[in-house]
Design a protein around this motif. Structure first.
Motif, short mmCIF file in Angstrom:
data_model
loop_
_atom_site.label_atom_id
_atom_site.label_comp_id
_atom_site.label_asym_id
_atom_site.label_seq_id
_atom_site.Cartn_x
_atom_site.Cartn_y
_atom_site.Cartn_z
N ASP A 129 -43.51 28.61 -64.00
CA ASP A 129 -44.14 27.33 -63.72
C ASP A 129 -42.74 26.51 -63.42
O ASP A 129 -42.04 25.69 -64.27
N ASP B 292 -48.31 24.18 -58.58
CA ASP B 292 -48.33 24.24 -59.94
C ASP B 292 -49.80 23.79 -60.67
O ASP B 292 -49.75 24.26 -61.77
N PHE B 293 -50.41 22.88 -60.02
CA PHE B 293 -51.47 22.59 -60.40
C PHE B 293 -52.71 23.49 -60.47
O PHE B 293 -53.86 23.29 -61.03
N GLN C 244 -52.34 25.16 -63.48
CA GLN C 244 -52.93 24.41 -64.70
C GLN C 244 -54.68 24.73 -64.57
O GLN C 244 -55.07 24.77 -65.54
N ALA D 37 -55.28 27.83 -66.19
CA ALA D 37 -55.09 27.62 -67.55
C ALA D 37 -56.48 27.36 -68.37
O ALA D 37 -56.69 27.39 -69.52
N VAL E 253 -58.33 19.02 -63.46
CA VAL E 253 -57.37 19.09 -64.16
C VAL E 253 -56.33 17.91 -63.49
O VAL E 253 -55.99 18.25 -62.40
N GLY F 7 -52.30 15.73 -64.64
CA GLY F 7 -51.35 15.75 -65.50
C GLY F 7 -50.23 14.80 -64.94
O GLY F 7 -49.36 14.99 -64.09
N THR G 86 -53.19 17.16 -68.76
CA THR G 86 -52.13 18.30 -69.26
C THR G 86 -51.00 17.60 -68.98
O THR G 86 -50.69 16.57 -68.57
N GLY G 87 -50.01 18.40 -69.76
CA GLY G 87 -48.20 17.77 -69.66
C GLY G 87 -47.91 17.13 -70.72
O GLY G 87 -48.74 16.69 -71.53
N ALA H 263 -48.98 25.89 -70.96
CA ALA H 263 -50.50 26.12 -70.54
C ALA H 263 -50.30 26.74 -69.08
O ALA H 263 -51.00 27.76 -68.95
N ALA H 264 -49.65 26.22 -68.22
CA ALA H 264 -49.48 26.75 -66.95
C ALA H 264 -49.14 28.13 -67.02
O ALA H 264 -49.76 28.95 -66.20
#
Length: 342
Positions: free
Chosen positions: A19, A111-112, A115, A118, A143, A145, A272-273, A315-316
């Motif tokens: 990630d 990357d998302f 997420q 996840a 999602v 973040g 998230t994040g 999470a990712a």
């Protein structure tokens, strides 16, 4: 879209998963479809000139497990054989990785998108609920973040499959709504004349907002980093920081509500994040939820839509690991995003 065969989707173990964000990169190795990912220390992207150097030095040189495949989620759109990260100087070159690092199969996701994966890979113990009703089991989800930038992705369920929907939703326009907004927005730093959501809803966005409030009120905004502003706001020792964080969660609530409507996210909206995790008390003070639900004529719909903060620190990687183990479970389109030597 033609449905790929199991042979087309399967990945050879061991699998390196990663990630890669603008500031940090997190890696792990999935040995087989039953093993928990073996995680490695978090990598600071600024410490290495290239992603290949980072993988070689911090992963491959530190283990006798040699990955045959790699699934990498990167902060930026995946297009072509050279993939630039939005907020980092690294460039992902899958063909070069295969030649120099020994992979026979490389998949690169947004990357998302990871997420979003996840969201269905994590248990309730990794979710902090911020109001709303009960999430529908197969309801659409979104999602978002705030971090180095602002990532957004959707997740929809169709034909017994979870399908992530990557995008660049963090760059949508955001504008003033209240009288106070109208006082502050003229002082918000712009990019090419516009204020995107990312200009306010990320680490540098919080600093941008803090400075804009200071300029609007003719006050000295002394704090310089997101951590300083967040800490001062939560400890209630800086008036500008307190208002900046209140407005941050308000604007985040407005955008989250907009995205909840776009995706009709009856399965939930997920934050998230690291920033979201650090400001849970501010997210719970009512301002986020009020802004999230203030969507006439659909306020009742939003009032019933649950919001969750993802509290898992990796999470990712959990989402990527779920995909790496059983790619056929997810409707991830890999055309143009997968490189194989065979």
């Amino acid at each position: 879209m033609a449905h790929p065969s199991i042979q087309d989707t399967v990945l050879d173990f061991p699998i390196l998963i990663g990630d890669i964000g603008g500031t940090n990169a997190r890696f792990a190795i999935v040995v087989d479809s039953y093993a928990e990912p073996r995680e490695f220390p978090v990598v600071q992207t600024a410490d290495f000139a290239t992603i290949d150097e980072a993988i070689q030095t911090t992963i491959l040189d530190q283990t006798n497990i040699m990955p045959r495949s790699a699934v990498l989620a990167v902060a930026g759109p995946v297009d072509g054989d050279e993939i630039d990260l939005t907020n980092c100087d690294w460039v992902v070159r899958p063909k070069q990785m295969m030649a120099e690092l020994g992979f026979s199969d490389v998949v690169v996701l947004n990357d998302f998108e990871a997420q979003a994966l996840a969201v269905v890979a994590l248990g309730e113990e990794h979710l902090e609920k911020i109001g709303g009703g009960v999430a529908e089991t197969t309801g659409s989800r979104v999602v978002l973040g705030p971090g180095t930038g602002l990532g957004v992705a959707g997740l929809v369920h169709a034909r017994h499959t979870w399908i992530p929907v990557p995008g660049e939703g963090g760059h949508v326009d955001i504008g003033p709504r209240t009288e106070r907004d109208l006082e502050i927005f003229p002082h918000v730093e712009r990019i090419d004349g516009r204020v995107s959501a990312e200009q306010l809803l990320c680490g540098r966005g919080l600093v941008n907002l803090y400075r804009a409030i200071g300029k609007a009120d003719g006050k000295d905004a002394k704090l310089a980093t997101p951590a300083e502003i967040t800490g001062a706001a939560l400890e209630r020792r800086d008036d500008i920081a307190m208002e900046a964080l209140d407005l941050f969660v308000t604007y985040l609530g407005r955008l989250a509500g907009d995205l909840g409507l776009v995706f009709m996210s009856r399965g939930g909206v997920f934050l998230t994040g690291g920033i979201a995790q650090k400001i849970v008390p501010a997210l719970q003070n009512g301002k986020f939820r009020a802004a999230f639900e203030d969507k006439a004529p659909h306020s009742a719909l939003l009032a019933d839509m649950p919001v969750f903060v993802i509290t898992h620190p990796m999470a990712a990687l959990s989402g990527i690991a779920a995909f790496a183990r059983t790619p056929a479970r997810f409707g991830v389109e890999t055309s143009g995003r997968r490189w194989r030597s065979r």
